[in-house]
Enzyme design. Structure first.
Site, PDB file in Angstrom:
ATOM      1  N   HIS A  96      -8.049  -4.869  -0.864  1.00  0.00           N
ATOM      2  CA  HIS A  96      -6.763  -4.242  -0.582  1.00  0.00           C
ATOM      3  C   HIS A  96      -5.881  -5.123   0.291  1.00  0.00           C
ATOM      4  CE1 HIS A  96      -3.936  -1.039  -0.584  1.00  0.00           C
ATOM      5  NE2 HIS A  96      -4.037  -0.793   0.714  1.00  0.00           N
ATOM      6  N   SER A 125       0.847  -1.185   0.000  1.00  0.00           N
ATOM      7  CA  SER A 125       0.000   0.000   0.000  1.00  0.00           C
ATOM      8  C   SER A 125       0.888   1.243   0.000  1.00  0.00           C
ATOM      9  CB  SER A 125      -0.949  -0.046   1.201  1.00  0.00           C
ATOM     10  OG  SER A 125      -1.927   0.942   1.109  1.00  0.00           O
TER      11      SER A 125
END
Length: 697
Positions: free
Chosen positions: A671, A556
């Site tokens: 995610h 991320s």
């Protein structure tokens, strides 16, 4: 990172020859993904990979894990996954049963069975149990692990969905109970044109009454299109019930309102950058910036308190509960019935304090250290506390965990003065790997501007005899701290096999409070990357490893960190694992949730801001002629937060330049990169096999 939904697909950058890979579900991009995945599987699924995968899956599916619980009424609720239930069971038990070695669980929802029945790969996204009856729950489920989810109403007495109950269609957003009757909810979701912000969050909050159409539910608050999001909730504390609306203007800027019975909104007059909290008749305010009010100046990182009724009446007489120092920051706080417990980080090591407010009128708060004598709290470990039930008792969940010390869970009860009354050990995680001879140390590197940067090192002594395969990880963003924690997967896949594991506490995180975070924002982003490189150099200088044996891993925002290691500091690393990353910082604000992070990175559409953003946009920094370490990119097709196009395009650009690049994209997972333990084990094994191949052969 905070989840959001795009208002509309962004137009591609016509000057970017790899922009076609941004079409997430397009036939040609998915063909490209399948080809890359096949190459990755062929290169990495060795016998060692299978050992890594099986060992990691055994940890993730272990029935000896601690079943983490929350108390709701007379029951303790837990969400559980294992080999037989990869999507998970939502279940509950009693205190009496939980205290036994083998608790008896009442299953409320079998997510695997639901998915099989409905033909949907449902992933659990949490629940909200109605107080004080505890007979209904709002259950949130996601298709394939995406941030967008649905909400349904479950009857906890029958274990069945409520016929014609509350239901929210798939969207990013949420639903929360709005009163004790269970007949009213707050809903903030996509209800049509204009209801979502440019960042993709819900823009409006509605109060929805049972049996009426959602379209007819009155709107109680509307933010602006340029806001991040809005949300609402109900405080069920007996005698202090209230409705709260939060308007998130930007990532670190919000407004909190109390919603009156007549629909009037009363703003809590605190700085937008602060984090207010309300518990019974107390208001606490945690500051991100200095605040000058009532003739006093309170520094950023402080925690202040006032009686809510006095504050709303205009008083600005604030009690200072905590003030940061150069080595300390407030990691968190939690209320019990009569006390407020502070968790303070001192050079990234926890210490706890119990604060007791005055019973009535004014007066100083009493404070004392939380006595952990007799608990299994190792040095250089993480100690966390959370209220069992702040409405009714002075009890805490006490969790301790370290890199080589399995996690333990206890119940800690406080007396009226805030002293430790009793500590009851409840559960402990088994040792999933052999930690014999493993040492945990804390070191400090010196960054380019002279800043001391702490990092943790886990290794077998003695170091320095020969370069060892070393994995350096970091994040450096969004005020998120990287703390010690037990990982059976890392232990089995890396430490037990002779690797050195290092966690860097670089700027951009929250290890030293708001100032540590703000030191690496926007035009100062390079400080985070300089810090990480400084830790790498310190490892080389101390003889722990050399560049050929040093790997780096991050996801991320940590994936953006990895991108900058690849492009700016390639000489330091022998391999890099870059997971669900941001990389194209010219396009990031137009891709999925990207617009919500401009407070962190800046606005690339502003020419002046692009001048500093371009200095850390890894996609643009990549030089085909420059050397770079071998790289593994991983992402997820179902990631609707950080667009998979970042990883796809960077991999394509590097492959075109003839670099050593491996790419794998999971079809599920959102995610987090994986929707089940089996997927998580597969993805982790890919990363560790890649690192072992490149760093040790």
């Amino acid at each position: 990172m905070t989840p959001t939904t795009p208002a509309a697909p962004a137009p591609a950058d016509l000057d970017d020859r790899h922009a076609w890979l941004e079409d997430v579900e397009g036939a040609a991009p998915l063909d490209w993904v399948r080809d890359r995945n096949a190459e990755a599987v062929a290169a990495l699924t060795t016998p060692r990979f299978e050992d890594l995968r099986a060992g990691t899956l055994e940890v993730l599916d272990s029935t000896e894990k601690i079943p983490a619980v929350v108390q709701r009424g007379d029951h303790l609720y837990n969400f559980w996954t294992d080999a037989e239930h990869p999507r998970g069971l939502w279940r509950r038990t009693t205190w009496e049963s939980y205290r036994t070695a083998e608790p008896e669980w009442e299953v409320l929802l079998d997510v695997d069975a639901l998915g099989a029945e409905e033909g949907v790969s449902w992933v659990w996204h949490g629940s909200r149990v109605l107080r004080p009856s505890f007979d209904r729950a709002l259950v949130h489920l996601s298709r394939g692990g995406a941030d967008a989810d649905v909400t349904r109403e479950l009857d906890l007495t029958t274990g069945t969905w409520v016929e014609d109950g509350f239901s929210r269609e798939e969207s990013k957003g949420g639903m929360a109970w709005a009163d004790t009757t269970g007949d009213v909810v707050f809903v903030y979701t996509d209800v049509g044109e204009g209801s979502m912000t440019a960042s993709g969050y819900p823009r409006t909050v509605r109060r929805w009454r049972r049996g009426t159409p959602l379209a007819d539910a009155p709107e109680i608050f509307a933010g602006r299109d340029t806001d991040l999001s809005v949300g609402a909730g109900h405080d069920f504390t007996p005698g202090f019930e209230r409705d709260v609306v939060v308007r998130s203007i930007a990532f670190y800027e919000s407004e909190t309102y109390l919603l009156g019975p007549d629909g009037a909104l009363e703003l809590l007059d605190v700085p937008r950058s602060s984090e207010p909290g309300v518990q019974r008749d107390w208001l606490t305010v945690e500051l991100r910036d200095d605040w000058e009010v009532g003739g006093h100046r309170y520094p950023a990182g402080s925690l202040l308190a006032a009686r809510l009724s006095d504050f709303l009446a205009g008083s600005r007489d604030l009690e200072v509960l905590y003030t940061p120092t150069p080595t300390t920051s407030l990691a968190g706080d939690t209320w019990t019935r009569h006390h407020l417990v502070l968790n303070i980080l001192d050079d990234v090591t926890n210490r706890l304090e119990v604060l007791t407010p005055p019973d009535s009128g004014t007066g100083p708060w009493r404070r004392r250290p939380l006595d952990l004598a007799g608990t299994a709290a190792p040095a250089l470990a993480t100690v966390a506390v959370g209220a069992v039930d702040a409405d009714t008792e002075d009890a805490l969940w006490l969790t301790t965990t370290g890199f080589v010390t399995p996690t333990t869970l206890s119940r800690l009860d406080l007396d009226a003065d805030g002293a430790t009354l009793a500590v009851e050990p409840l559960k402990s995680m088994p040792a999933f790997f052999d930690a014999t001879g493993l040492d945990v140390e804390q070191h400090f590197a010196t960054s380019d501007d002279g800043t001391r940067v702490p990092y943790f090192q886990v290794s077998r002594e003695p170091v320095g005899d020969a370069p060892r395969p070393t994995l350096l990880t970091g994040y450096g963003g969004f005020e998120i701290s990287r703390l010690p924690g037990y990982s059976g997967g890392v232990g089995r896949a890396w430490l037990e096999r002779g690797g050195v594991y290092v966690v860097a506490n670089i700027r951009g995180g929250g290890e030293y409070g708001p100032a540590w975070h703000q030191a690496a924002l926007r035009e100062n982003r390079h400080r985070a990357y300089e810090d990480f490189a400084a830790v790498a150099r310190d490892l080389l200088a101390r003889g722990v490893t050399d560049s050929a044996h040093l790997g780096a891993q991050g996801g991320s925002n940590g994936g953006l960190l990895m991108g900058n290691m690849i492009t700016t500091y390639p000489e330091l690393f022998g391999a890099v694992v870059c997971q669900v990353p941001l990389l194209d910082m010219k396009r990031y604000s137009h891709l999925l949730a990207g617009a919500s992070w401009m407070a962190e990175y800046g606005d690339p559409d502003d020419p002046e801001q692009w001048e500093f953003i371009r200095t850390f946009s890894a996609y643009h920094l990549f030089d085909p002629a420059a050397p770079c370490p071998p790289v593994l990119f991983t992402t997820s097709t179902r990631d609707d937060r950080v667009h998979p196009g970042h990883a796809r395009k960077m991999a394509a650009k590097m492959l075109e330049a003839g670099k050593d690049v491996t790419y794998y994209e999971n079809v599920e997972g959102g995610h987090g990169g994986a929707a089940t333990n089996a997927q998580a084990a597969f993805m982790q094994a890919l990363a560790f096999e890649f690192l072992w191949q490149r760093l040790a052969g």
